[in-house]
Scaffold this motif. Structure first.
Motif, PDB file in Angstrom:
ATOM      1  N   LYS A 100       0.831  -1.209   0.000  1.00 49.90           N
ATOM      2  CA  LYS A 100       0.000   0.000   0.000  1.00 49.90           C
ATOM      3  C   LYS A 100       0.864   1.258   0.000  1.00 49.90           C
ATOM      4  O   LYS A 100       0.578   2.227  -0.703  1.00 49.90           O
ATOM      5  N   SER A 101       1.941   1.240   0.763  1.00 50.40           N
ATOM      6  CA  SER A 101       2.860   2.387   0.788  1.00 50.40           C
ATOM      7  C   SER A 101       3.560   2.558  -0.546  1.00 50.40           C
ATOM      8  O   SER A 101       3.775   3.685  -0.997  1.00 50.40           O
ATOM      9  N   LEU A 102       3.929   1.450  -1.176  1.00 47.85           N
ATOM     10  CA  LEU A 102       4.551   1.514  -2.496  1.00 47.85           C
ATOM     11  C   LEU A 102       3.631   2.211  -3.495  1.00 47.85           C
ATOM     12  O   LEU A 102       4.063   3.100  -4.243  1.00 47.85           O
ATOM     13  N   LEU A 103       2.388   1.802  -3.504  1.00 45.82           N
ATOM     14  CA  LEU A 103       1.431   2.389  -4.436  1.00 45.82           C
ATOM     15  C   LEU A 103       1.197   3.865  -4.145  1.00 45.82           C
ATOM     16  O   LEU A 103       1.114   4.685  -5.069  1.00 45.82           O
ATOM     17  N   LYS A 104       1.118   4.222  -2.868  1.00 47.58           N
ATOM     18  CA  LYS A 104       0.891   5.621  -2.512  1.00 47.58           C
ATOM     19  C   LYS A 104       2.075   6.505  -2.902  1.00 47.58           C
ATOM     20  O   LYS A 104       1.887   7.599  -3.434  1.00 47.58           O
ATOM     21  N   VAL A 105       3.282   6.028  -2.656  1.00 45.27           N
ATOM     22  CA  VAL A 105       4.468   6.823  -2.991  1.00 45.27           C
ATOM     23  C   VAL A 105       4.603   6.960  -4.504  1.00 45.27           C
ATOM     24  O   VAL A 105       4.856   8.062  -5.025  1.00 45.27           O
ATOM     25  N   ALA A 106       4.429   5.875  -5.240  1.00 38.65           N
ATOM     26  CA  ALA A 106       4.532   5.937  -6.698  1.00 38.65           C
ATOM     27  C   ALA A 106       3.462   6.845  -7.277  1.00 38.65           C
ATOM     28  O   ALA A 106       3.734   7.650  -8.176  1.00 38.65           O
ATOM     29  N   LEU A 107       2.256   6.740  -6.765  1.00 35.40           N
ATOM     30  CA  LEU A 107       1.170   7.584  -7.243  1.00 35.40           C
ATOM     31  C   LEU A 107       1.416   9.043  -6.887  1.00 35.40           C
ATOM     32  O   LEU A 107       1.159   9.942  -7.710  1.00 35.40           O
ATOM     33  N   SER A 108       1.959   9.306  -5.724  1.00 39.22           N
ATOM     34  CA  SER A 108       2.271  10.683  -5.317  1.00 39.22           C
ATOM     35  C   SER A 108       3.311  11.302  -6.242  1.00 39.22           C
ATOM     36  O   SER A 108       3.153  12.440  -6.696  1.00 39.22           O
ATOM     37  N   PHE A 109       4.371  10.556  -6.519  1.00 38.11           N
ATOM     38  CA  PHE A 109       5.408  11.086  -7.400  1.00 38.11           C
ATOM     39  C   PHE A 109       4.891  11.278  -8.824  1.00 38.11           C
ATOM     40  O   PHE A 109       5.231  12.255  -9.483  1.00 38.11           O
ATOM     41  N   SER A 110       4.056  10.369  -9.301  1.00 36.35           N
ATOM     42  CA  SER A 110       3.547  10.521 -10.665  1.00 36.35           C
ATOM     43  C   SER A 110       2.556  11.677 -10.769  1.00 36.35           C
ATOM     44  O   SER A 110       2.557  12.408 -11.762  1.00 36.35           O
ATOM     45  N   PHE A 111       1.708  11.869  -9.749  1.00 35.70           N
ATOM     46  CA  PHE A 111       0.804  13.021  -9.769  1.00 35.70           C
ATOM     47  C   PHE A 111       1.569  14.337  -9.619  1.00 35.70           C
ATOM     48  O   PHE A 111       1.222  15.328 -10.261  1.00 35.70           O
ATOM     49  N   LEU A 112       2.599  14.347  -8.795  1.00 32.96           N
ATOM     50  CA  LEU A 112       3.421  15.550  -8.660  1.00 32.96           C
ATOM     51  C   LEU A 112       4.103  15.887  -9.983  1.00 32.96           C
ATOM     52  O   LEU A 112       4.177  17.063 -10.375  1.00 32.96           O
ATOM     53  N   THR A 113       4.567  14.875 -10.681  1.00 33.83           N
ATOM     54  CA  THR A 113       5.163  15.093 -11.996  1.00 33.83           C
ATOM     55  C   THR A 113       4.137  15.662 -12.965  1.00 33.83           C
ATOM     56  O   THR A 113       4.435  16.566 -13.755  1.00 33.83           O
ATOM     57  N   PHE A 114       2.919  15.154 -12.911  1.00 37.31           N
ATOM     58  CA  PHE A 114       1.852  15.679 -13.774  1.00 37.31           C
ATOM     59  C   PHE A 114       1.570  17.142 -13.467  1.00 37.31           C
ATOM     60  O   PHE A 114       1.451  17.960 -14.387  1.00 37.31           O
ATOM     61  N   TRP A 115       1.462  17.496 -12.177  1.00 31.89           N
ATOM     62  CA  TRP A 115       1.188  18.886 -11.828  1.00 31.89           C
ATOM     63  C   TRP A 115       2.331  19.801 -12.244  1.00 31.89           C
ATOM     64  O   TRP A 115       2.097  20.935 -12.674  1.00 31.89           O
ATOM     65  N   MET A 116       3.558  19.326 -12.119  1.00 34.32           N
ATOM     66  CA  MET A 116       4.699  20.128 -12.568  1.00 34.32           C
ATOM     67  C   MET A 116       4.693  20.303 -14.085  1.00 34.32           C
ATOM     68  O   MET A 116       5.042  21.364 -14.592  1.00 34.32           O
ATOM     69  N   SER A 117       4.273  19.264 -14.811  1.00 31.48           N
ATOM     70  CA  SER A 117       4.208  19.397 -16.263  1.00 31.48           C
ATOM     71  C   SER A 117       3.087  20.339 -16.682  1.00 31.48           C
ATOM     72  O   SER A 117       3.176  20.983 -17.727  1.00 31.48           O
ATOM     73  N   LEU A 118       2.033  20.430 -15.875  1.00 31.41           N
ATOM     74  CA  LEU A 118       0.988  21.421 -16.159  1.00 31.41           C
ATOM     75  C   LEU A 118       1.542  22.840 -16.052  1.00 31.41           C
ATOM     76  O   LEU A 118       1.136  23.726 -16.808  1.00 31.41           O
ATOM     77  N   SER A 119       2.475  23.052 -15.135  1.00 30.35           N
ATOM     78  CA  SER A 119       3.095  24.373 -15.054  1.00 30.35           C
ATOM     79  C   SER A 119       3.972  24.643 -16.278  1.00 30.35           C
ATOM     80  O   SER A 119       4.123  25.800 -16.682  1.00 30.35           O
ATOM     81  N   LEU A 120       4.535  23.597 -16.887  1.00 27.14           N
ATOM     82  CA  LEU A 120       5.223  23.788 -18.173  1.00 27.14           C
ATOM     83  C   LEU A 120       4.247  24.321 -19.215  1.00 27.14           C
ATOM     84  O   LEU A 120       4.584  25.226 -19.984  1.00 27.14           O
ATOM     85  N   TRP A 121       3.071  23.745 -19.236  1.00 25.72           N
ATOM     86  CA  TRP A 121       2.053  24.151 -20.201  1.00 25.72           C
ATOM     87  C   TRP A 121       1.579  25.587 -19.949  1.00 25.72           C
ATOM     88  O   TRP A 121       1.387  26.371 -20.873  1.00 25.72           O
ATOM     89  N   ILE A 122       1.409  25.928 -18.674  1.00 24.76           N
ATOM     90  CA  ILE A 122       0.940  27.276 -18.328  1.00 24.76           C
ATOM     91  C   ILE A 122       1.994  28.320 -18.684  1.00 24.76           C
ATOM     92  O   ILE A 122       1.671  29.393 -19.200  1.00 24.76           O
ATOM     93  N   LEU A 123       3.252  28.030 -18.419  1.00 23.40           N
ATOM     94  CA  LEU A 123       4.328  28.993 -18.667  1.00 23.40           C
ATOM     95  C   LEU A 123       4.831  28.995 -20.108  1.00 23.40           C
ATOM     96  O   LEU A 123       5.663  29.821 -20.467  1.00 23.40           O
ATOM     97  N   PHE A 124       4.339  28.078 -20.924  1.00 21.47           N
ATOM     98  CA  PHE A 124       4.804  27.974 -22.309  1.00 21.47           C
ATOM     99  C   PHE A 124       4.337  29.193 -23.103  1.00 21.47           C
ATOM    100  O   PHE A 124       3.165  29.555 -23.090  1.00 21.47           O
ATOM    101  N   ASP A 125       5.248  29.823 -23.820  1.00 18.91           N
ATOM    102  CA  ASP A 125       4.935  31.003 -24.636  1.00 18.91           C
ATOM    103  C   ASP A 125       4.558  30.543 -26.041  1.00 18.91           C
ATOM    104  O   ASP A 125       5.410  30.124 -26.815  1.00 18.91           O
ATOM    105  N   ARG A 126       3.281  30.652 -26.377  1.00 21.13           N
ATOM    106  CA  ARG A 126       2.789  30.177 -27.663  1.00 21.13           C
ATOM    107  C   ARG A 126       3.066  31.149 -28.810  1.00 21.13           C
ATOM    108  O   ARG A 126       2.789  30.849 -29.953  1.00 21.13           O
TER     109      ARG A 126
END
Length: 165
Positions: free
Chosen positions: A30-56
């Protein structure tokens, strides 16, 4: 470009790698799944900031990082994001948490399975952001290692070994 913007891409790429490293010391499923899911969701949120800051308004590469790769040969590596690779990065960081959410019923070698997925995510993010052909080829081929393990070990049919090859 601010200091935050210049390190944002590097952070997005290293988060899943850091997550896979953290999973090495956890034994509870259960801890393995929670940690992996936390890191993957954090990566997703950080990539959303790439999208927000991207100059089109420009066609230039953004979030560019240049570093010395082989100092004795004066060979550098370049990371950057353009309009096409940005959406591949977003898609990758969205799909990996969904894949981790879908494996709650995996019973054998859960730790290795999650590490393989997080390594796969880091390699994919590198492939989509590398501007150097040699390193692009290297990490494109490196994607095959976790994919081979995922399909060959945790595949769902009898032909999984053949499919992995």
């Amino acid at each position: 470009m601010s200091m935050f913007e210049s390190t944002l891409l590097f952070t997005v790429i290293l988060l899943p790698l850091l997550g896979s490293f953290c999973l090495l010391w956890i034994t509870d499923k259960k801890s393995l799944l929670k940690v992996a899911l936390s890191f993957s969701f954090l990566t997703f949120w950080m990539s959303l900031s790439l999208w927000i800051l991207f100059d089109r308004s420009t066609s230039h590469f953004q979030f560019v990082i240049e570093g010395l790769w082989l100092p004795f040969s004066n060979i550098h590596f370049f990371l950057g994001v353009d309009g096409i690779s940005l959406f591949f990065i977003l898609l990758t960081t969205l799909l990996i948490p969904l894949c981790i959410l879908s494996i709650w019923k995996v019973e054998k070698h859960v730790k290795e399975y999650l590490i393989a997925f997080l390594l796969l995510e880091s390699f994919l993010l590198l492939v989509f952001s590398l501007l150097d052909l040699v390193l692009f080829y290297f990490f494109f081929e490196a994607i095959l290692i976790p994919m081979f393990l995922i399909v060959g070990i945790w595949g769902s049919r009898q032909r999984k070994i053949r499919a992995a090859y």
